[in-house]
Enzyme design. Structure first.
Site, PDB file in Angstrom:
ATOM      1  N   TRP A  10       0.812  -1.219   0.000  1.00 63.21           N
ATOM      2  CA  TRP A  10       0.000   0.000   0.000  1.00 63.21           C
ATOM      3  C   TRP A  10       0.845   1.269   0.000  1.00 63.21           C
ATOM      4  CZ3 TRP A  10      -4.385  -1.155   4.128  1.00 63.21           C
ATOM      5  CH2 TRP A  10      -5.146  -2.239   3.679  1.00 63.21           C
ATOM      6  N   GLU A  97      12.205   2.028  -3.744  1.00 62.08           N
ATOM      7  CA  GLU A  97      12.039   3.375  -3.190  1.00 62.08           C
ATOM      8  C   GLU A  97      12.898   3.568  -1.951  1.00 62.08           C
ATOM      9  OE1 GLU A  97       7.555   3.478  -5.006  1.00 62.08           O
ATOM     10  OE2 GLU A  97       7.834   3.153  -2.863  1.00 62.08           O
ATOM     11  N   SER A 212       4.471  -2.708 -11.997  1.00 62.41           N
ATOM     12  CA  SER A 212       3.192  -2.249 -12.563  1.00 62.41           C
ATOM     13  C   SER A 212       2.330  -3.410 -13.046  1.00 62.41           C
ATOM     14  CB  SER A 212       3.424  -1.247 -13.696  1.00 62.41           C
ATOM     15  OG  SER A 212       3.977  -0.054 -13.199  1.00 62.41           O
ATOM     16  N   GLY A 233       1.611  -2.784  -6.346  1.00 63.58           N
ATOM     17  CA  GLY A 233       1.580  -1.446  -5.763  1.00 63.58           C
ATOM     18  C   GLY A 233       0.209  -0.823  -5.868  1.00 63.58           C
ATOM     19  N   GLY A 234       0.052   0.141  -6.790  1.00 57.27           N
ATOM     20  CA  GLY A 234      -1.181   0.911  -6.880  1.00 57.27           C
ATOM     21  C   GLY A 234      -2.432   0.084  -7.042  1.00 57.27           C
TER      22      GLY A 234
END
Length: 260
Positions: A10, A97, A212, A233-234
């Site tokens: 998240w 990240e 992705s 992820g998203g």
């Protein structure tokens, strides 16, 4: 046969109300899903809330990071034992990240991996190259160096006790994704590198793709021989998208894809 895994990261998203809405929508539908291990990694402040919401669901809890030591005068850091006490099973280690924004080098990531093992957690080791490194033909070199740092610290048995997630940095959050063939090539390289140390460990270690992944490309990615699921992820913040990705990883979907 390696079991498929789908882990939702998240990142720095969520809220008390939003987390409840997402899981209220997601968990009843995931209950019918078989053959896929699912986990979610919320931000630190929501671990206790999400642990309570996941109770009895079969969905595992993960954290997004941990520190290299268990406790002490390290303001703002979190120890592996703390995560374990809150019910975490997984913890991300070396996410791109963390490497790019917070300067974590391969040696620091290796220490975090070792700390996760000592705390009784399953570390999800993230590896991957930047766009510049890919264009220079350095993908395998970069990924190998990231893996070898962990191998030096924890050995092949330690590395095999975790999960490896290949996340091409250039594909994260960009809307771009490696083709299934490109992703498979790197996963094959990872498994071959592990096989140089121990073939059984190499064959058993779960390898996830984390660049992705979306509902419309998950099936093609998960159909590859060495891709055992995804680090999402998203799309993990949208119940319908995350559910579709989890369904794409199910053995039933694989059987349907294999039919002529």
């Amino acid at each position: 046969m390696r079991r498929k895994r789908v882990i939702g990261n998240w990142k720095m998203n969520g809220g008390l109300a939003a987390n409840r809405r997402l899981l209220d929508e997601l968990l009843p539908q995931l209950a019918a899903l078989q053959g896929v291990e699912v986990a979610v990694c919320p931000p630190f402040p929501y671990l206790a809330q999400v642990a309570a919401l996941l109770e009895g669901s079969g969905v595992a809890l993960g954290a997004q990071d941990l520190y290299t030591v268990e406790k002490g005068a390290f303001t703002g850091e979190v120890g592996g034992g703390m995560l374990r006490e809150l019910g975490c099973r997984f913890v991300l280690v070396g996410h791109s990240e963390r490497r790019s924004l917070f300067g974590e080098c391969d040696e620091v990531v290796a220490e975090k991996f070792a700390m996760a093992l000592r705390a009784g957690l399953v570390p999800v080791l993230c590896v991957g190259e930047t766009l510049a490194q890919r264009r220079q033909g350095q993908t395998e070199q970069v990924v190998s160096a990231q893996l070898q740092a962990v191998l030096r610290r924890s050995g092949i048995q330690g590395l095999a006790a975790g999960v490896i997630a290949y996340e091409p940095v250039w594909a994260i959050g960009s809307g771009e994704t490696a083709s299934p063939e490109q992703a498979q090539a790197v996963h094959r390289h990872i498994r071959a590198l592990l096989g140089e140390f121990d073939r059984a460990c190499a064959a058993a270690t779960p390898l996830l793709y984390g660049g992705s992944v979306k509902a419309d490309n998950a099936s093609a990615l998960f159909a590859q021989l060495d891709i055992d699921g995804g680090l999402i992820g998203g799309a993990s913040l949208e119940a319908a998208s995350f559910l579709a990705i989890c369904q794409a990883a199910s053995p039933r979907q694989e059987q349907e894809r294999a039919q002529p």
